[in-house]
Motif scaffolding. Sequence first.
Motif: not given
Length: 163
Positions: A155-161, A150-151, A62-67
């Motif tokens: 679209k993938v909007t957030e990611h944690w690792a 988080h979908i 997504s355009e507003d993706y958060v890492e």
Amino acid sequence: MKSATIAIAVVAATLIQSVYAADAQGAANVELVKTYVRAVRVATFGNNPDQDLRPVAEKYVSEDYVEHTYPMDRPGREGYIQMMLKRAAARRNPPASSNATAPAAGVRSLDAVLSLKERYMSDGEYVIWATELPGPDPKGQPTMSFNMVHIVNGKVTEHWASG
């Protein structure tokens, strides 16, 4: 403590089966994430990540993706693209001081990354996957990494690792 609990739940669930989803939407999100992860790997481990990564990101991120784990110079999808290009460049040209015995050190080729053992599970909009990395930890056990996305609207909007 919460991260450890999530990690234990992921491992326990994945011992039963390689894909778990609570509902049809979760199953669809697992398939989306599996396709996304493979496309990102092909783009970043391929011969031309500068050209290949952007269309993948535009399709899946997504355009507003958060890492939430890795530093980004810019917010959103553009920041994601720049972060992934930096990571791809570092993989191709590791610094002389890099720790060659780190578990992921052996994952430097597309063939190696596409053959990693992974297990996926979902709870609706959230997909978690565990990746078994090459090389054991100091106690001889497999080394695992954990990711969660988080979908929203496909679209993938957030990611944690796990780091």
